[in-house]
Design an enzyme around this catalytic site. Sequence first.
Site, PDB file in Angstrom:
ATOM      1  N   GLY A  30       0.844  -1.196   0.000  1.00  0.00           N
ATOM      2  CA  GLY A  30       0.000   0.000   0.000  1.00  0.00           C
ATOM      3  C   GLY A  30       0.872   1.235   0.000  1.00  0.00           C
ATOM      4  O   GLY A  30       2.105   1.141  -0.085  1.00  0.00           O
ATOM      5  N   ALA A  31       0.215   2.395   0.111  1.00  0.00           N
ATOM      6  CA  ALA A  31       0.937   3.665   0.098  1.00  0.00           C
ATOM      7  C   ALA A  31       1.895   3.748   1.285  1.00  0.00           C
ATOM      8  O   ALA A  31       2.926   4.408   1.213  1.00  0.00           O
ATOM      9  CB  ALA A  31      -0.048   4.816   0.148  1.00  0.00           C
ATOM     10  N   GLY A  33       3.130   0.965   3.232  1.00  0.00           N
ATOM     11  CA  GLY A  33       4.048  -0.129   3.530  1.00  0.00           C
ATOM     12  C   GLY A  33       3.557  -1.480   3.055  1.00  0.00           C
ATOM     13  O   GLY A  33       2.566  -1.580   2.336  1.00  0.00           O
ATOM     14  N   ASP A 146     -12.224   8.828  -0.134  1.00  0.00           N
ATOM     15  CA  ASP A 146     -11.266   8.127  -0.994  1.00  0.00           C
ATOM     16  C   ASP A 146     -11.518   6.619  -0.982  1.00  0.00           C
ATOM     17  O   ASP A 146     -10.582   5.835  -1.005  1.00  0.00           O
ATOM     18  CB  ASP A 146      -9.841   8.457  -0.530  1.00  0.00           C
ATOM     19  CG  ASP A 146      -8.814   8.190  -1.617  1.00  0.00           C
ATOM     20  OD1 ASP A 146      -9.181   8.206  -2.803  1.00  0.00           O
ATOM     21  OD2 ASP A 146      -7.638   7.955  -1.271  1.00  0.00           O
TER      22      ASP A 146
HETATM   23  P1  AMP Z   1      -3.055  -0.912   2.548  1.00  0.00           P
HETATM   24  O1  AMP Z   1      -1.621  -0.659   2.811  1.00  0.00           O
HETATM   25  O2  AMP Z   1      -3.878  -0.886   3.795  1.00  0.00           O
HETATM   26  O3  AMP Z   1      -3.592  -0.043   1.456  1.00  0.00           O
HETATM   27  O4  AMP Z   1      -3.148  -2.425   1.991  1.00  0.00           O
HETATM   28  C1  AMP Z   1      -2.536  -2.816   0.776  1.00  0.00           C
HETATM   29  C2  AMP Z   1      -3.108  -4.148   0.303  1.00  0.00           C
HETATM   30  O5  AMP Z   1      -2.781  -5.194   1.255  1.00  0.00           O
HETATM   31  C3  AMP Z   1      -4.640  -4.170   0.208  1.00  0.00           C
HETATM   32  O6  AMP Z   1      -5.087  -3.700  -1.049  1.00  0.00           O
HETATM   33  C4  AMP Z   1      -4.932  -5.665   0.385  1.00  0.00           C
HETATM   34  O7  AMP Z   1      -4.741  -6.353  -0.838  1.00  0.00           O
HETATM   35  C5  AMP Z   1      -3.859  -6.127   1.361  1.00  0.00           C
HETATM   36  N1  AMP Z   1      -4.381  -6.097   2.749  1.00  0.00           N
HETATM   37  C6  AMP Z   1      -4.231  -5.112   3.650  1.00  0.00           C
HETATM   38  N2  AMP Z   1      -4.819  -5.421   4.827  1.00  0.00           N
HETATM   39  C7  AMP Z   1      -5.366  -6.639   4.661  1.00  0.00           C
HETATM   40  C8  AMP Z   1      -6.126  -7.521   5.521  1.00  0.00           C
HETATM   41  N3  AMP Z   1      -6.428  -7.171   6.770  1.00  0.00           N
HETATM   42  N4  AMP Z   1      -6.529  -8.708   5.013  1.00  0.00           N
HETATM   43  C9  AMP Z   1      -6.203  -9.042   3.736  1.00  0.00           C
HETATM   44  N5  AMP Z   1      -5.505  -8.280   2.892  1.00  0.00           N
HETATM   45  C10 AMP Z   1      -5.075  -7.084   3.338  1.00  0.00           C
END
Ligand code: AMP
Length: 365
Positions: A30-31, A33, A146
Amino acid sequence: MNTDFYTVTIDGTKFELLKRYDQLKIIGFGAQGVVCSAYDLVLERSVAIKKLSRPFQNVTHAKRAFRELKIMQLVDHKNIIGLLDVFTPQQTLKEFQDVYLVMELMDANLCQVIQMDLDHERMSFLLYQLLCGIKHLHSAGIIHRDIKPSNIVVNGDCTLKILDFGLARPTTSALLMTPYVVTRYYRAPEVILGMGYQENADIWSVGCIMGEMIRGHVIFPGDYHVDQWNKIVEQLGTPSQDFMSRLQPTVRKYVENRPFQAGYSFETLFPDAMFSEQSLTQCDLNSTQARDLLSKMLVIDPEKRISVEDALSHPFVRVWHDDSEVNAPASGTYDESFEQIQSVRQWKELIFKEIQNFQEDWMIL
Ligand code: AMP
């Protein structure tokens, strides 16, 4: 050296984890980490762990991290991801570097599901849950602005949770930051055009997601900021003079000088042929209802767009209505005044303190 922790490097990213978290596998980026799945030996369940590397490195990162930490503790709703643990391997403020957020693990994000051939039942259940989660965030004083498929996670049984808590107050540093490409496809016209916004800014995003479920691809794929607006107007038509009159003068000049677009009907934009064949045979939910809801969500003028409440009462969604899910109040409201802080040193202290508070609250429980 703290013996509660161990170090592991996966795909070039170093993780310093509490020993209770085992079997790490990267599942997303993600943005802020990297996100991993892991097995929690204490709770005996799978979890997701997000590593935030030096979240205080600049004000934008810090706000996001703090917002995420605070809001996850404030809200407790089945359609919003739950926070299970927060820790840092560093012992003192001076050494403080990284934050690890431990959350419920879900199977996939909505990007991976949205292009599947979803029947009406699945589509309406996903939309119902998304609206319940959004309504709950609104009750905590958070207008997301968003919402997008990468910030929504789902399980194989079609349960859905919102992962992220939206845009913080904008700062100039936000413009300078991060090579990470920002997705704007789902942002409401009033957010793109810098107008005031209300709760139903989030309804626009739900409409974009619903449209993508039907069409199978992004409905307003703007290449850049202004192009995002052009893609909307090409399909929905030039908005009314009344809407234009509420724009800031420079924006208004640009919008008024664009060639007039008549737009298309929703029957043309989302014809029956785009819906899953299976769903057309179901009698209780149908494509006419789906299109009716969509046409009320994808309205450029927020004053004429459906509210979250009314969307939840729409026949395409209300089949799932459960009062405890729709009207669950938040335990408090998010204090946005923190977001005025501009000093990296202050953010570092604040985030470190927040982690300590979490640990202390946890000990009391
Ligand atoms: P984020 O940094 O929160 O934007 O997450 C990046 C990506 O990690 C998301 O688009 C999901 O594909 C995956 N992800 C994040 N949190 C979870 C979670 N609790 N369960 C499953 N996949 C997750």
